[in-house]
Every structure is written in structure tokens, then in C-alpha cells.
Design a protein around this motif. Sequence first.
Motif, PDB file in Angstrom:
ATOM      1  N   ASP A  53       2.980  -4.115   2.242  1.00 27.37           N
ATOM      2  CA  ASP A  53       1.502  -3.845   2.808  1.00 27.37           C
ATOM      3  C   ASP A  53       0.641  -3.464   1.507  1.00 27.37           C
ATOM      4  OD1 ASP A  53       1.887  -4.033   5.505  1.00 27.37           O
ATOM      5  OD2 ASP A  53       2.749  -1.854   5.794  1.00 27.37           O
ATOM      6  N   PHE A  54      -0.592  -4.197   1.573  1.00 27.73           N
ATOM      7  CA  PHE A  54      -1.580  -4.095   0.297  1.00 27.73           C
ATOM      8  C   PHE A  54      -3.091  -3.640   0.786  1.00 27.73           C
ATOM      9  CE2 PHE A  54      -4.106  -6.924  -2.572  1.00 27.73           C
ATOM     10  CZ  PHE A  54      -4.193  -5.838  -3.602  1.00 27.73           C
ATOM     11  N   TRP A  55      -2.961  -2.424   0.316  1.00 22.37           N
ATOM     12  CA  TRP A  55      -4.610  -1.862   0.556  1.00 22.37           C
ATOM     13  C   TRP A  55      -5.543  -2.144  -0.496  1.00 22.37           C
ATOM     14  CZ3 TRP A  55      -4.309   3.604   3.404  1.00 22.37           C
ATOM     15  CH2 TRP A  55      -3.629   3.388   4.433  1.00 22.37           C
TER      16      TRP A  55
ATOM     17  N   LEU B 280      -6.378   6.670   1.728  1.00 20.04           N
ATOM     18  CA  LEU B 280      -4.927   6.303   0.787  1.00 20.04           C
ATOM     19  C   LEU B 280      -4.017   7.450   0.677  1.00 20.04           C
ATOM     20  CD1 LEU B 280      -3.460   4.253  -0.804  1.00 20.04           C
ATOM     21  CD2 LEU B 280      -4.615   4.715  -2.925  1.00 20.04           C
ATOM     22  N   VAL B 281      -4.889   8.680   0.192  1.00 20.92           N
ATOM     23  CA  VAL B 281      -4.302   9.962  -0.186  1.00 20.92           C
ATOM     24  C   VAL B 281      -3.587  10.432   1.189  1.00 20.92           C
ATOM     25  CG1 VAL B 281      -4.567  12.306  -0.607  1.00 20.92           C
ATOM     26  CG2 VAL B 281      -5.707  10.574  -2.060  1.00 20.92           C
ATOM     27  N   THR B 282      -4.209  10.578   2.355  1.00 22.34           N
ATOM     28  CA  THR B 282      -3.400  10.802   3.573  1.00 22.34           C
ATOM     29  C   THR B 282      -2.335  10.228   3.883  1.00 22.34           C
ATOM     30  OG1 THR B 282      -5.690  11.770   4.257  1.00 22.34           O
ATOM     31  CG2 THR B 282      -3.988  11.510   5.920  1.00 22.34           C
ATOM     32  N   SER B 283      -2.525   9.022   3.804  1.00 23.28           N
ATOM     33  CA  SER B 283      -1.310   8.001   4.316  1.00 23.28           C
ATOM     34  C   SER B 283       0.009   8.066   3.449  1.00 23.28           C
ATOM     35  CB  SER B 283      -1.703   6.469   4.415  1.00 23.28           C
ATOM     36  OG  SER B 283      -2.078   6.215   3.368  1.00 23.28           O
ATOM     37  N   VAL B 284      -0.414   8.300   2.166  1.00 25.84           N
ATOM     38  CA  VAL B 284       0.697   8.334   1.285  1.00 25.84           C
ATOM     39  C   VAL B 284       1.427   9.756   1.331  1.00 25.84           C
ATOM     40  CG1 VAL B 284       1.505   8.291  -1.135  1.00 25.84           C
ATOM     41  CG2 VAL B 284      -0.287   6.698  -0.313  1.00 25.84           C
ATOM     42  N   ALA B 285       0.508  10.855   1.512  1.00 28.72           N
ATOM     43  CA  ALA B 285       1.198  12.028   1.773  1.00 28.72           C
ATOM     44  C   ALA B 285       2.003  12.068   2.895  1.00 28.72           C
ATOM     45  CB  ALA B 285       0.161  13.209   1.730  1.00 28.72           C
ATOM     46  N   ALA B 286       1.663  11.292   3.845  1.00 32.90           N
ATOM     47  CA  ALA B 286       2.462  11.320   5.188  1.00 32.90           C
ATOM     48  C   ALA B 286       3.596  10.252   5.383  1.00 32.90           C
ATOM     49  CB  ALA B 286       1.255  11.237   6.342  1.00 32.90           C
ATOM     50  N   ASN B 287       3.731   9.687   4.118  1.00 31.64           N
ATOM     51  CA  ASN B 287       5.024   8.509   3.978  1.00 31.64           C
ATOM     52  C   ASN B 287       4.519   7.554   4.982  1.00 31.64           C
ATOM     53  OD1 ASN B 287       6.995   7.763   2.839  1.00 31.64           O
ATOM     54  ND2 ASN B 287       8.384   8.237   4.500  1.00 31.64           N
ATOM     55  N   ARG B 288       3.034   7.181   5.085  1.00 33.08           N
ATOM     56  CA  ARG B 288       2.848   6.005   5.836  1.00 33.08           C
ATOM     57  C   ARG B 288       2.217   4.990   5.110  1.00 33.08           C
ATOM     58  NH1 ARG B 288       1.986   9.896   9.700  1.00 33.08           N
ATOM     59  NH2 ARG B 288      -0.328   9.800   9.902  1.00 33.08           N
ATOM     60  N   GLY B 289       1.877   5.269   3.841  1.00 33.94           N
ATOM     61  CA  GLY B 289       1.216   4.616   3.003  1.00 33.94           C
ATOM     62  C   GLY B 289       1.589   3.101   2.687  1.00 33.94           C
ATOM     63  N   PRO B 290       0.660   2.141   1.906  1.00 30.24           N
ATOM     64  CA  PRO B 290       1.024   1.158   1.415  1.00 30.24           C
ATOM     65  C   PRO B 290       1.893   0.913   0.621  1.00 30.24           C
ATOM     66  CG  PRO B 290      -0.707   1.534   0.353  1.00 30.24           C
ATOM     67  CD  PRO B 290      -0.494   2.706   1.203  1.00 30.24           C
ATOM     68  N   ASP B 291       2.499  -0.410   0.273  1.00 28.22           N
ATOM     69  CA  ASP B 291       3.703  -0.544  -0.652  1.00 28.22           C
ATOM     70  C   ASP B 291       2.864  -0.866  -2.127  1.00 28.22           C
ATOM     71  OD1 ASP B 291       5.958  -0.783   1.062  1.00 28.22           O
ATOM     72  OD2 ASP B 291       4.694  -2.503   2.066  1.00 28.22           O
ATOM     73  N   VAL B 292       1.860  -1.233  -2.010  1.00 32.66           N
ATOM     74  CA  VAL B 292       0.860  -1.466  -3.200  1.00 32.66           C
ATOM     75  C   VAL B 292      -0.383  -1.370  -2.830  1.00 32.66           C
ATOM     76  CG1 VAL B 292       1.257  -4.143  -2.874  1.00 32.66           C
ATOM     77  CG2 VAL B 292       0.378  -3.184  -5.109  1.00 32.66           C
ATOM     78  N   ALA B 293      -1.306  -0.782  -3.784  1.00 32.49           N
ATOM     79  CA  ALA B 293      -2.660  -0.719  -3.333  1.00 32.49           C
ATOM     80  C   ALA B 293      -3.459  -0.789  -4.847  1.00 32.49           C
ATOM     81  CB  ALA B 293      -2.756   0.820  -2.968  1.00 32.49           C
ATOM     82  N   ILE B 294      -5.112  -0.905  -4.623  1.00 28.92           N
ATOM     83  CA  ILE B 294      -5.792  -0.954  -5.265  1.00 28.92           C
ATOM     84  C   ILE B 294      -6.480   0.673  -5.845  1.00 28.92           C
ATOM     85  CG2 ILE B 294      -8.306  -1.512  -6.105  1.00 28.92           C
ATOM     86  CD1 ILE B 294      -6.550  -4.087  -6.419  1.00 28.92           C
ATOM     87  N   ALA B 295      -6.440   0.958  -7.125  1.00 30.68           N
ATOM     88  CA  ALA B 295      -7.066   2.145  -7.613  1.00 30.68           C
ATOM     89  C   ALA B 295      -7.842   1.828  -8.814  1.00 30.68           C
ATOM     90  CB  ALA B 295      -5.930   3.163  -7.510  1.00 30.68           C
ATOM     91  N   HIS B 296      -9.126   2.457  -8.704  1.00 34.53           N
ATOM     92  CA  HIS B 296      -9.779   2.534 -10.109  1.00 34.53           C
ATOM     93  C   HIS B 296      -8.768   3.347 -10.907  1.00 34.53           C
ATOM     94  CE1 HIS B 296     -13.401   1.766  -7.599  1.00 34.53           C
ATOM     95  NE2 HIS B 296     -13.619   0.865  -8.534  1.00 34.53           N
ATOM     96  N   THR B 297      -9.015   2.849 -12.253  1.00 39.27           N
ATOM     97  CA  THR B 297      -8.182   3.744 -13.305  1.00 39.27           C
ATOM     98  C   THR B 297      -8.724   5.000 -13.779  1.00 39.27           C
ATOM     99  OG1 THR B 297      -8.110   1.704 -14.906  1.00 39.27           O
ATOM    100  CG2 THR B 297      -8.015   3.688 -16.075  1.00 39.27           C
ATOM    101  N   SER B 298      -9.840   5.372 -13.159  1.00 35.57           N
ATOM    102  CA  SER B 298     -10.253   6.641 -13.182  1.00 35.57           C
ATOM    103  C   SER B 298      -9.702   7.440 -12.133  1.00 35.57           C
ATOM    104  CB  SER B 298     -12.138   6.771 -13.134  1.00 35.57           C
ATOM    105  OG  SER B 298     -12.412   5.913 -11.844  1.00 35.57           O
ATOM    106  N   LYS B 299      -9.354   6.858 -11.128  1.00 33.67           N
ATOM    107  CA  LYS B 299      -8.880   7.822 -10.097  1.00 33.67           C
ATOM    108  C   LYS B 299      -7.114   7.956 -10.228  1.00 33.67           C
ATOM    109  CE  LYS B 299      -9.640   9.335  -5.948  1.00 33.67           C
ATOM    110  NZ  LYS B 299     -10.585  10.348  -5.385  1.00 33.67           N
TER     111      LYS B 299
END
Length: 417
Positions: free
Chosen positions: A29-31, A72-91
Motif C-alpha cells: 500500500d502506497f500513500w 498518516l500519523v494516526t494510521s501508522v500509530a494504530a498499525n494500520r498505515g501504508p507500507d510506503v508513503a510520500i513525505a516531505h524532507t522537512s516532515k
Amino acid sequence: MLILPFFLFVLASCSSDSETNNNAKIELDFWTLFGGGDLSFMEEIVEEFNNSQDEIVVNMPAIRNSDYYTKLVTSVAANRGPDVAIAHTSKIPELNSRGLTEPIDDFAEEVGLDFNEFTKNLVEGTNLNGKHYGVPIDTHPFIMYVNNDLAAQAGVLDENGNIIMEETPEGYIDFLLKIKKALPDKIPLAISNAGADPFRMWWAFYFQMGGSPIYSGDLSSPDVTIDREIAIKAANYVRSLFHEHEIVPLNLADFYQDFQTGRAVTMTTGVWATGIWETTEGLDFTALPLPNLFEQKATWGDSHTLIMPIKENTTREKQLAVVKFMDFVTDRGVDWAEAGHIPAKKSVVESQEFQDLPYRSDYAKVAEYVALPNKTAYGDMSKRVFEQNLDLAWTNRESTEKVIDTLIKDLENLVKK
């Protein structure tokens, strides 16, 4: 009827399941936070990856940009996040400080993804405490656009179509004043007088003037090290474009539309506008680096990166598949450059295919001196503090000295929370 013994039935069932699993593709899953043209270009790259091999399939659900990071933060914290995701370097520092990202160095080595192949300052932006927490796919800096037809009418182009401008603080203003005098019914420089773009211009000139990092020290508990005098000097220069020289009209309703419809001669914004302008019928334009008016080469910019969110129920096989996908995406930088961004992988920028793209090669070198945001867990919050305070200078509601002093105080209060 022949009845198999129970243990043979179980054995046959297990064998069947094993064959099914061995033949199944690894699903990822790619967000992304992309919309519009950016999204369509990334969809094409994902489709190309899926068609290029038989082991991995990447799914890319639609995620609303407005609340992307919250989801993204909520889903990853709940272990329901994507396998790979886009994020800004600043983030990345903020996500890392929350324990939400996985270092990818070990997987990269096994897959053959070499961080030395990327533009140095971009890959350095993903490095926290000696580990890489992202793979940059681009940088999207703050640059300058020129309407060639209007610039020619104003007499600021030479016989080769290049702008005639002395690259100094005075030279830039003289260039814009000449346009103002020659074309009084046109806008010499289109930029908003609030929010992100004038902040980006201030950021560029602050670092061109040799400004110190905004923060230093610990990622989670940094010290505010902004240079007050240079910050004021940069703010005064940007403010003069609005008020002293009246080069930028106040309260432009839509400065993108002003440039697109031929009301503005020049414009400053991010490279993402390139794709808009080149599909605008009748708009003859040039895309240039923001002029380096002061002692150092610098401009504002950020970078889209691919990150591997923490996931409890993942496998090493799946993580290796993620990094294989990351490597593929960065190799397809020419396709991604269609959106206007500068690819992060040096070999892509140096390729003839990229050099043949219109406009992009004219500003590709900017990637080497983009002043990326500081590595701090307070990146997004700091940006809001900057914009809210600096807006008071652009609208002439407060002196630049007071604005910068309040800004520094607000940043110090922010990191002490």
C-alpha cells in the motif's frame, strides 16, 4: 468412493496453500499527498512498476491532501498505515521523533540502492543520526518565471532572449522598475503578499545573505539560532518590493492567474507551476533560478521523499519489496520531472532524456544549493510561525524589527513546549 485418510487430506491442503502463497504477489500500500498533474504522473510510474515484474504489486489509494499527514500519523500509530508513503524532507524529523519511520539503510544495501547516486544535500536531508529515513525523489525549489512576450515589450531581453539584469540587490529592483515604467498597465512581479510565497522569498534571501541555521542542536529540543540582523535585512528587502518601490501590487486576488493570463511580466513560486504554464495556450515563458542577489547561492526548497512507516506485522520480504519500489521510482525521475520537479538522482538529471525536456534543465542546477528546512521535529509548526509573523511585515502592519523579534520569541516558545 475412495476416502483419503485425514492426515493425507491435511497434507494435500497445506501443499495447495503453499503453492498459492508462493505464486501470490507481494502487495504494497502506497500513500501519497499528490493531486492534479502530480498524481497522474505518479500513477503512471506505479503502473509501469507493476507491469515491469511479477513479484510485487503496488496499490495507491486516494488520500486527501488537506489532512494527509494527520491520517498518516494516526494510521501508522494504530498499525494500520501504508507500507510506503510520500513525505516531505522537512516532515521526516517529526515523523521520526514520534517513532513512526523505519531506517532503510540495510534494505537499500541488499537491493542495491546507493545513496551516493543522489544529489548530496537532498539525501543528507533524510539522514538522521547516521541513518537514512527516506529516499528523495525530487526537489521543488522556489524559482522565477518570465513572460517572454511582455519582457521583450519592456525592453529587458537581449537579442538571444535572455533577461538583461545585473544580479545584485539593486540590479533586481532596477530590472523590475524598468518593466514598471515601460508597461505601466502590467504587474512587474506577481507574488502574494501573505502566506507561503513571500515567506519562501524571504527564506531564499536570508540564506543568500549568509544567515545562520534557524535551529541547531538536538532534533527534538533544538536551540533557536536565527541571525536577527540578517533576518531583518532580508525582511526589509522583500518588504521594499511591496511598499517602497511598489513593484508588487497589494492584495492580488490570484497571482497565478495574473501570470497565466498575461497581466504579470514575472512571477516567483515553486517549480510545480512549470507544468501549468507549458499547457497554457499562447504563454511563451522562461523558467529561471531565483536570482542570487547576495553573497551566497540559495533558494527555498523542499523535497518529496519515499519513507517506510513502522509496521508491526510486516516482513523483511515486504520491506525489501518497498525499497525495490523506491529504487524504481527514483530511476523514473524523467517521468516525474514532467510535473516540473527536479529529479533527485544525479544520473537522471545528467541523462540526455532529462536534458531534452523543455524548461527543467534551465533550473536543474538549483537542486545543488537549495536551503532545505532545518532538521527539527518542529518543521510544520515553525513554518506557520514564520508566515503569521512575516505577513505583518509584508502588509506594513508592524516594523520588520518588531516582526523578527516576535518571530524569534515565538520560535523559542515553540521548542520549549
